[in-house]
Structures are given as C-alpha cells and as structure tokens.
Design a protein around this motif. Sequence first.
Motif, PDB file in Angstrom:
ATOM      1  N   VAL A   1       7.185  26.305 -30.028  1.00 21.89           N
ATOM      2  CA  VAL A   1       8.139  27.228 -30.642  1.00 21.89           C
ATOM      3  C   VAL A   1       8.990  26.510 -31.680  1.00 21.89           C
ATOM      4  N   ALA A   2       9.268  25.215 -31.457  1.00 21.24           N
ATOM      5  CA  ALA A   2      10.031  24.461 -32.455  1.00 21.24           C
ATOM      6  C   ALA A   2       9.240  24.298 -33.745  1.00 21.24           C
ATOM      7  N   LEU A   3       7.949  24.097 -33.624  1.00 24.31           N
ATOM      8  CA  LEU A   3       7.101  24.000 -34.823  1.00 24.31           C
ATOM      9  C   LEU A   3       7.093  25.324 -35.580  1.00 24.31           C
TER      10      LEU A   3
ATOM     11  N   ALA B   1       9.898  18.203 -41.283  1.00 24.07           N
ATOM     12  CA  ALA B   1      10.811  17.876 -42.377  1.00 24.07           C
ATOM     13  C   ALA B   1      10.157  16.953 -43.399  1.00 24.07           C
ATOM     14  N   SER B   2       9.329  16.006 -42.921  1.00 17.30           N
ATOM     15  CA  SER B   2       8.710  15.043 -43.834  1.00 17.30           C
ATOM     16  C   SER B   2       7.473  15.603 -44.522  1.00 17.30           C
ATOM     17  N   ASN B   3       6.775  16.531 -43.854  1.00 16.97           N
ATOM     18  CA  ASN B   3       5.546  17.076 -44.422  1.00 16.97           C
ATOM     19  C   ASN B   3       5.284  18.439 -43.755  1.00 16.97           C
ATOM     20  N   PRO B   4       5.785  19.521 -44.341  1.00 11.41           N
ATOM     21  CA  PRO B   4       5.666  20.839 -43.707  1.00 11.41           C
ATOM     22  C   PRO B   4       4.248  21.137 -43.227  1.00 11.41           C
TER      23      PRO B   4
ATOM     24  N   GLU C   1       1.786  12.296 -36.801  1.00 13.08           N
ATOM     25  CA  GLU C   1       2.240  11.745 -35.517  1.00 13.08           C
ATOM     26  C   GLU C   1       3.663  11.225 -35.640  1.00 13.08           C
ATOM     27  N   GLU C   2       4.459  11.498 -34.613  1.00 14.55           N
ATOM     28  CA  GLU C   2       5.845  11.028 -34.572  1.00 14.55           C
ATOM     29  C   GLU C   2       6.202  10.671 -33.141  1.00 14.55           C
TER      30      GLU C   2
END
Length: 484
Positions: free
Chosen positions: A360-362, A313-316, A415-416
Amino acid sequence: MATKNPVPASAARRRNQGRPPSAPDGPTGRITTWVAGLELDDVPPHVRDRASHLLLDGVGCLLVGSHLPWSEIGVEALTKLDSGGGAAIAGWGSRTTSAPTATLLNGSFIQGFELDDYYPPAPLHVNSIVLPVLLAVASQQDVSGPDFLLAAIRGYEVPGRVGLALHGPEMLTRGWHSGVVFGPAASAVAAGTLYDLDAAGFEDALGMAMTQACGLMSAQFESMVKRMQHGFAARNGLTAAALAAGGYVGIKQVFERDYGGFLGVFGEGHDPQPEEITAELGTRWDTELYAIKPYAAMAGLHAGIDAVLKLSASNPIDPSNVATIDITVGSAAYGHGGFPIERPITNITAQMSLRYAVCVALLDQGALMAQFRTDRINSDDVWDLIAKTTLHEDSSRDTYKTTVRITEQNGHHHEETVESPKGGSANPLSNEEIVEKFNSLTEPLLDSVRQKAIRTTVLGMADREDGPRQLLKLLTAEVPNALA
C-alpha cells in the motif's frame, strides 16, 4: 471531580524514603530505591523536555483512538459492566467510570490505530500504559503538573529495562505480546508515584503488578483485543499501586526470586539478564529512547515502508509493471509481521502485515490512517501486489533491518535496505516533528483553540500546578470518529 490531597506529593515522598525494600542490593531493591529517590530536579532538562513531547504524542493518539469503531464497542460494553466512578474517558464528554476501567479504555484508545510510540530495544508502547494511569489518578485527587511529569518519567524509565532483562524482541519471537508482559512495571511505578509510595511500597506494587503480566501475540490477527492489551497492563499496574498504597503486601524481590520470580518464569531456558533492570540508571535515560511513529502500523513494518518510499523517491516505480516484491527481515519482524494473509482482512491485520504495508505504501506513497481504512485494505490494486510479494527470514538481522527488492517485468530491479526506520533510535523524530504530528492528527478532531490549549498545557506541565486538572477538562470534551 478531583478531591484535595492533604499531603503534597513531594513532601510525602521525602517523608517516606526511609522505608527500604526487603533486599536493597537485588535488582528489585535497586530499581525501587532509585525510583523512590528520583526527583524532577535530578532529571536533565533535555530529558524533561523530551518527556513532555512524548506525553503530547500520547495525548494525540488518545484523541484519535477515542471514537474508533472498536473503541466505541469497548466503551459501551465496559461502562455497562462498570457504570460507577468519576474517572474521565477521553473524548466522551460527561461519560465516566471507575479508575481501573477508565485506565483500560484510555489505554486502548492510545493503542487504537497503531500510531503510538514504541521502545526499539524491547518492544512496548509506553504511553498506552503510563498516560491512562496518570489521568485516572488525577481524576480522583489533586495532582500537580511537576508530579504528573515526574510520574511519567519514572514510569518511562522502568519497563524497557525489564524487557531487556528478557532479551527484548526475543519475547515477540516466542509469541508473547512483549509490551504487555513488561508493561505492568511502568504503570505500577507511575501510579505509585502519585500515590506517594516509598521504596518498600514500590516493591509491593511491582510484586503485585508483575504477577499479572501476560499477553498473547495472536491478538494481532482478527481480534480487537490487540488494541486493548496494553490497557490491561495499565489497569493492572494501577490496581497494584493502589493496593500497595493501602498497605497490601505484594511479592517481595519479584524479579529475582528463585521459585516463581518474574525473570525465572518468563525467561525459563533463555538465560535472563537481571543486571539489565538497573543498568545505567540515571545516566542512560530511556525516556529519550522511545520511538515516535510516523506511520499507522506496527513498528516492525516501518523500515519496509521507509525502504519502498525511498525507492519511489529516487526512481518512481509503476506498480502495474511490478513482477515481484521480495522483503527480507529478521526473525522478530518475520514472526510478528510476516504471516500470510488472504482477503478479506481486518484493519488490525493490515497494520501488522509486512506484505500489506509495503504494497500500500508503494501504491499510495504513504502509510497513515487513509491507507488502513476498511475501504482501502481490501482494494484490488493492493491485493494484486500482495500476490507478487514474498517474505524472507534472515535470523542474523536485528529487529528492524529490512530489505525491499522490487523486480519489474523487464527484469530490472530496485533494492533498498533500511537499518533503522524513521522515528527509530538512529533516526528519531525531533520535538518539532512530534508537535507537527500532533497537529496533523488532531486538526480534524479539535478546533484550533482547544488544540492549542492541549499542546500548551502538556508541553508546559513542569511549570503548571494545575496542569493535570486543565488537561482532564480539555480531554474530556467529545471528539468525532477519526475514521468518519
């Protein structure tokens, strides 16, 4: 068809409260005394409201799971074995079976696609244990809406405390399917409420329920039985409560007995904490602590899913430019979801796998039913990313804290870290979001009239004498396969 119960449940409870447990000051005695004395008016309104929404989430999961392929196999096999009885099987029309078998099947439906609730401090899925018991008893006798809700709340309040006495997630780390070990306490209490047990009766019911506690976490790999194990806990607690109601004597002081007691056996060498079973009774409401899942995956995967969705969301991120994905989690999540995987995998393996869920979420920017269909889980694009993914264990972390680090081919990295996932105790779904989830899950399965009627009946259960009877009618009618 329900038969008339000659003694109203509330009157029977008042009548029976005089029989104390065998050791009132011990953990078993204190929890059974509290459970037997708890009435709906003692529960704060916001807790009652949350309990109704928790039940609604369970009902949605029940309907979604009722005709999944493994659910249909279970129904056909078990009704062939046990064709007698008038207990309803949700979503199966006129097909009925005995109360224990219906409980087992309905519990397996709720756990059928990893969409149901969980208790973050001591992992278990409470609706798959409590709701089937309530439906089974209501199939056999008249149960009022207020008593149905009270039985649910009593059931919700007990098993997490039992789990905390065994250090919660530590049981998963050791390979136990923790909710199936803690869970018979919930079903025994919920069923016992509708059978009008007093404190001594609840002691007998818990004594018989906890001696059936078991569950191996190796069920999460290739087997279908992961879907059914909380149903085992539900069935066992129902059986125990029915025996106690009939006068059968169970293990006394089951939690604290020196030889062969529940905590001593399951906590051997791990310093169990019996005081947790009765900690903050009536002031800390565990009913409010259950997490409602926004994703169709094991709870230990949710923080990783959140992390990759936040990064996107912050940086595709272009998945084709990913060089490596590193996921760091604590010991419980690592042991539960960090196992290596090789293609082809089954649906349940995908729903338990950190590697698969994050990848899969990515790719899909989501982790709901579509991401765990058979035609998705073995796709090349997912497995290309899985090959670039490495898991790291950090034993200093709590159960859910997860860090996802994605490095691109040019060396740039993202990184998150997520401490508590969406839906978890620090970031719970609102009641309105629970309703939205129910609507979304059931819209493909129900017409709008039936969907609204179920929602209204469940959320209004505290004010409807005929609520359980109406709910059974609404749940019994057939529904389609949610994956079709």
